[in-house]
Design an enzyme around this catalytic site. Structure first.
Site, PDB file in Angstrom:
ATOM      1  N   HIS A  50       0.653  46.689  71.616  1.00  0.00           N
ATOM      2  CA  HIS A  50       1.124  48.139  71.178  1.00  0.00           C
ATOM      3  C   HIS A  50       0.839  48.518  69.729  1.00  0.00           C
ATOM      4  O   HIS A  50       0.852  47.388  68.918  1.00  0.00           O
ATOM      5  CB  HIS A  50       2.628  48.269  71.510  1.00  0.00           C
ATOM      6  CG  HIS A  50       2.855  48.564  73.042  1.00  0.00           C
ATOM      7  ND1 HIS A  50       4.008  48.957  73.639  1.00  0.00           N
ATOM      8  CD2 HIS A  50       2.052  48.488  74.050  1.00  0.00           C
ATOM      9  CE1 HIS A  50       4.104  49.010  74.720  1.00  0.00           C
ATOM     10  NE2 HIS A  50       2.824  48.791  75.248  1.00  0.00           N
TER      11      HIS A  50
ATOM     12  N   CYS B 113       8.897  50.471  72.336  1.00  0.00           N
ATOM     13  CA  CYS B 113       9.602  49.842  73.586  1.00  0.00           C
ATOM     14  C   CYS B 113      10.394  48.708  73.256  1.00  0.00           C
ATOM     15  O   CYS B 113      10.322  48.227  72.170  1.00  0.00           O
ATOM     16  CB  CYS B 113       8.221  49.555  74.381  1.00  0.00           C
ATOM     17  SG  CYS B 113       7.502  48.172  73.865  1.00  0.00           S
TER      18      CYS B 113
ATOM     19  N   GLU C 255       2.840  49.405  67.474  1.00  0.00           N
ATOM     20  CA  GLU C 255       3.785  48.625  66.298  1.00  0.00           C
ATOM     21  C   GLU C 255       3.584  47.448  66.080  1.00  0.00           C
ATOM     22  O   GLU C 255       3.819  46.911  65.028  1.00  0.00           O
ATOM     23  CB  GLU C 255       5.342  49.115  66.926  1.00  0.00           C
ATOM     24  CG  GLU C 255       5.490  50.450  67.001  1.00  0.00           C
ATOM     25  CD  GLU C 255       5.614  50.928  68.450  1.00  0.00           C
ATOM     26  OE1 GLU C 255       4.398  50.435  68.850  1.00  0.00           O
ATOM     27  OE2 GLU C 255       6.228  51.491  69.032  1.00  0.00           O
TER      28      GLU C 255
ATOM     29  N   CYS D 204       8.353  45.737  71.321  1.00  0.00           N
ATOM     30  CA  CYS D 204       7.793  46.150  70.025  1.00  0.00           C
ATOM     31  C   CYS D 204       9.664  46.175  69.395  1.00  0.00           C
ATOM     32  O   CYS D 204       9.414  45.634  68.041  1.00  0.00           O
ATOM     33  CB  CYS D 204       7.417  47.599  69.916  1.00  0.00           C
ATOM     34  SG  CYS D 204       5.605  47.537  70.431  1.00  0.00           S
TER      35      CYS D 204
HETATM   36  N1  LIG Z   1       6.007  52.742  71.641  1.00  0.00           N
HETATM   37  C1  LIG Z   1       4.714  52.539  71.989  1.00  0.00           C
HETATM   38  C2  LIG Z   1       4.472  53.060  73.472  1.00  0.00           C
HETATM   39  C3  LIG Z   1       3.392  52.772  74.152  1.00  0.00           C
HETATM   40  N2  LIG Z   1       2.318  52.131  73.386  1.00  0.00           N
HETATM   41  C4  LIG Z   1       1.046  52.275  74.090  1.00  0.00           C
HETATM   42  C5  LIG Z   1       1.002  51.222  75.031  1.00  0.00           C
HETATM   43  C6  LIG Z   1      -0.262  52.076  76.184  1.00  0.00           C
HETATM   44  O1  LIG Z   1      -1.656  51.917  75.707  1.00  0.00           O
HETATM   45  C7  LIG Z   1       0.228  53.570  75.856  1.00  0.00           C
HETATM   46  C8  LIG Z   1       1.446  53.928  76.935  1.00  0.00           C
HETATM   47  O2  LIG Z   1       0.689  54.194  77.931  1.00  0.00           O
HETATM   48  P1  LIG Z   1       1.076  55.639  78.855  1.00  0.00           P
HETATM   49  O3  LIG Z   1       1.994  56.258  78.079  1.00  0.00           O
HETATM   50  O4  LIG Z   1      -0.239  56.367  78.946  1.00  0.00           O
HETATM   51  O5  LIG Z   1       1.666  55.003  80.058  1.00  0.00           O
HETATM   52  O6  LIG Z   1       0.575  53.520  74.595  1.00  0.00           O
HETATM   53  C9  LIG Z   1       2.391  52.034  71.987  1.00  0.00           C
HETATM   54  O7  LIG Z   1       1.367  51.524  71.349  1.00  0.00           O
HETATM   55  N3  LIG Z   1       3.706  51.956  71.347  1.00  0.00           N
HETATM   56 ZN   LIG Z   2       5.944  48.532  72.472  1.00  0.00          ZN
END
Ligand SMILES: Nc1ccn([C@H]2C[C@H](O)[C@@H](COP(=O)(O)O)O2)c(=O)n1
Ligand SMILES: [Zn+2]
Length: 165
Positions: free
Chosen positions: A78, A104, A80, A107
């Site tokens: 991710h 999330c 972060e 993170c």
């Molecule tokens: N806080 C976050 C949440 C999600 N991500 C990234 C992880 C995946 O590549 C994408 C999320 O997938 P989707 O919404 O298409 O199911 O984003 C992150 O970097 N940071």
């Molecule tokens: Zn995350």
């Protein structure tokens, strides 16, 4: 001549860097960027969601659905976490992190453990999900502040034309 007055705020600037970082993401569905800033308003880390170094973007799946091991979820690092890991070698205690998406739970753990004390996010589209609830629970307990970014503009356009400089 008097100074420009329509310059961007610190929040707009750092969220802008986070959003620009997201443009490097290979995730076809969701591009997330993050930017870490110290208490002197210096950028000390940036990152975006992507595969770990050495894992070929063309070899790993980018699907959202199907067999878990054939989706992107077990593999993507991710934004972060990448911003934390990419930091310039600083102690991150007291820093703040700008992120395009609310962190999330995984993170949130990294944010807390790194010493970051404030999260500034743009989208909270997974609010109410288990990962978001767990994240909030940990951030609240650990005393990490979080707030939605304050912006007075809806878009920034960048030109790479020499004549525009
Ligand atoms: N806080 C976050 C949440 C999600 N991500 C990234 C992880 C995946 O590549 C994408 C999320 O997938 P989707 O919404 O298409 O199911 O984003 C992150 O970097 N940071
Ligand atoms: Zn995350």
């Amino acid at each position: 001549m008097s100074k420009r007055t329509n310059y961007i705020s610190w929040d707009e600037y750092f969220m802008g860097v986070a959003l620009l970082s997201a443009k490097r993401s290979k995730d076809p569905a969701t591009q997330v960027g993050a930017c870490i800033v110290n208490n002197k308003n210096k950028i000390v880390g940036a990152g975006y969601n992507g595969l770990p170094a050495g894992c070929d973007d063309n070899e790993f799946p980018w699907d959202k659905q199907g067999d878990f091991l054939e989706t992107k979820y077990p593999y993507v690092c991710h934004a972060e976490l990448n911003a934390i890991l990419n930091n310039i070698g600083m102690d991150l205690h007291g820093c703040r992190i700008y992120t395009a998406l609310f962190p999330c739970n995984e993170c949130a753990k990294a944010i807390i453990q790194s010493g970051i004390t404030e999260v500034i996010y743009l989208s909270d589209k997974y609010n109410g999900s288990d990962t978001s609830l767990a994240s909030r629970r940990m951030l609240d307990t650990a005393g990490v502040q979080y707030r939605k970014v304050e912006v007075h503009i809806s878009k920034i356009e960048l030109s790479f034309e020499e004549k525009d400089v």
